[in-house]
Design a protein around this motif. Structure first.
Motif, PDB file in Angstrom:
ATOM      1  N   GLY A  38       4.243   5.718  -5.628  1.00 25.01           N
ATOM      2  CA  GLY A  38       4.200   5.789  -7.080  1.00 25.01           C
ATOM      3  C   GLY A  38       5.554   6.148  -7.660  1.00 25.01           C
ATOM      4  O   GLY A  38       6.602   5.787  -7.123  1.00 25.01           O
ATOM      5  N   GLU A  49       0.826  -1.202   0.000  1.00 26.64           N
ATOM      6  CA  GLU A  49       0.000   0.000   0.000  1.00 26.64           C
ATOM      7  C   GLU A  49       0.866   1.259   0.000  1.00 26.64           C
ATOM      8  O   GLU A  49       0.568   2.240  -0.699  1.00 26.64           O
ATOM      9  CB  GLU A  49      -0.918  -0.011   1.226  1.00 26.64           C
ATOM     10  N   HIS A  65       3.916   1.415  -1.206  1.00 32.07           N
ATOM     11  CA  HIS A  65       4.532   1.467  -2.530  1.00 32.07           C
ATOM     12  C   HIS A  65       3.597   2.124  -3.537  1.00 32.07           C
ATOM     13  O   HIS A  65       4.006   2.965  -4.353  1.00 32.07           O
ATOM     14  CB  HIS A  65       4.888   0.044  -2.986  1.00 32.07           C
ATOM     15  N   GLU A  66       2.331   1.773  -3.478  1.00 34.03           N
ATOM     16  CA  GLU A  66       1.341   2.364  -4.372  1.00 34.03           C
ATOM     17  C   GLU A  66       1.166   3.856  -4.096  1.00 34.03           C
ATOM     18  O   GLU A  66       1.004   4.661  -5.015  1.00 34.03           O
ATOM     19  CB  GLU A  66       0.004   1.641  -4.212  1.00 34.03           C
TER      20      GLU A  66
END
Length: 296
Positions: free
Chosen positions: A10, A4, A6-7
């Motif tokens: 971006g 999460e 990492h997302e």
């Protein structure tokens, strides 16, 4: 949770890689890794977490720990524990402070720590690498290309060291101190290796083999110094956004301690104006927001 984060991070487009060391200036600014090492032995990562990078000033955590393990409070007569409002390689405060650096994590303070470690061990660069290697289970290594580039562009650190020596606060030749300082900054390691190597800071000073490196009190004090000084003149903002003791480096790494739980290491080569990783700071802020794992 790491996925999460990492997302959330971006592809960061702000920040620039350091230009101070040519080998680091060539690193892809879009690389990103994040690892969590738990006190229970858990190790998880996302992105480029198993890609070795130049640890640079993150190594100062380990050199300071080694000196504190030997000297305890004695070091603090030569280095203060005050946050600095100037950049990590500034000379402006040092002369007015009679060669006593503001804290052990700016370059001036780390040079004094290296000088003391050289006196204790006879080989400061090897002592730092050995600690990293032993605690991580192997992997960290010297990068001779980075070391050579640093030595060829070391003018400001040389000026800092000579100024400290002029005030009588270095006990070894300037050239020797600079060599050992440069080489332990030129250690390469992955996020997973660094997080694992620093677990003694989350375990109250206990090493991987169960022996004690630092007393519980000295571990608490080292973590407190990381919180107030570890991210240079941005330490206040970092504590506000992340809420963890942390140490950054111009290689793009940030090591953050969660006492009693584990250690995080984030890597993103693009830096902000303070010399801290843009992606790394965002990732750590997102992690503590998601988990609520802050010291506050």
């Amino acid at each position: 949770m790491l996925a999460e984060v990492h997302e959330t991070v971006g592809r960061i487009t702000t920040g620039v890689v350091t230009s101070a060391i040519p080998a680091l200036a060539r690193v892809d600014p879009h690389r990103f890794g994040l690892a969590f090492a738990g006190v229970d032995g858990e190790l998880e990562g996302v992105g480029d977490w198993d890609q070795a990078f130049s640890v640079q000033s993150v190594s100062k955590v380990f050199s300071l720990a080694l000196v504190l393990a030997h000297d305890g409070e004695a070091l603090w007569s030569r280095v203060r524990r005050q946050p600095s409002v100037h950049r990590f390689n500034s000379l402006s405060e040092l002369d007015g402070d009679c060669g006593i650096p503001r804290n052990p994590f700016v370059n001036a303070g780390a040079l004094v720590v290296t000088d003391r470690l050289l006196g204790i061990t006879g080989n400061a660069k090897a002592a730092v690498l050995d600690l990293l290697h032993t605690e991580s289970g192997g992997g960290p290594h010297f990068d001779p290309v980075v070391a050579a580039d640093e030595q060829a562009h070391n003018h400001r650190n040389s000026a800092i060291a000579h100024l400290i020596a002029d005030h009588g606060n270095l006990h070894h030749p300037v050239e020797d101190v600079l060599e050992h300082y440069t080489w332990h900054c030129a250690i390469a390691a992955t996020c997973g290796q660094l997080a694992t190597a620093a677990l003694f800071l989350a375990r109250g000073g206990i090493r991987a083999n169960g022996s004690r490196l630092l007393s519980a009190a000295d571990t608490t004090r080292l973590n407190a110094t990381l919180l107030t000084c570890g991210t240079y003149d941005a330490a206040g903002d970092f504590a506000y956004a992340v809420g963890l003791p942390a140490k950054s480096g111009i290689g793009g790494g940030i090591l953050a301690v969660i006492p009693g739980r584990g250690v995080l290491c984030a890597w993103g080569p693009a830096l902000d104006s303070h010399g801290n990783s843009v992606a790394g700071a965002l990732a750590l802020s997102a992690f503590t927001s998601i988990t609520g794992w802050s010291i506050f």
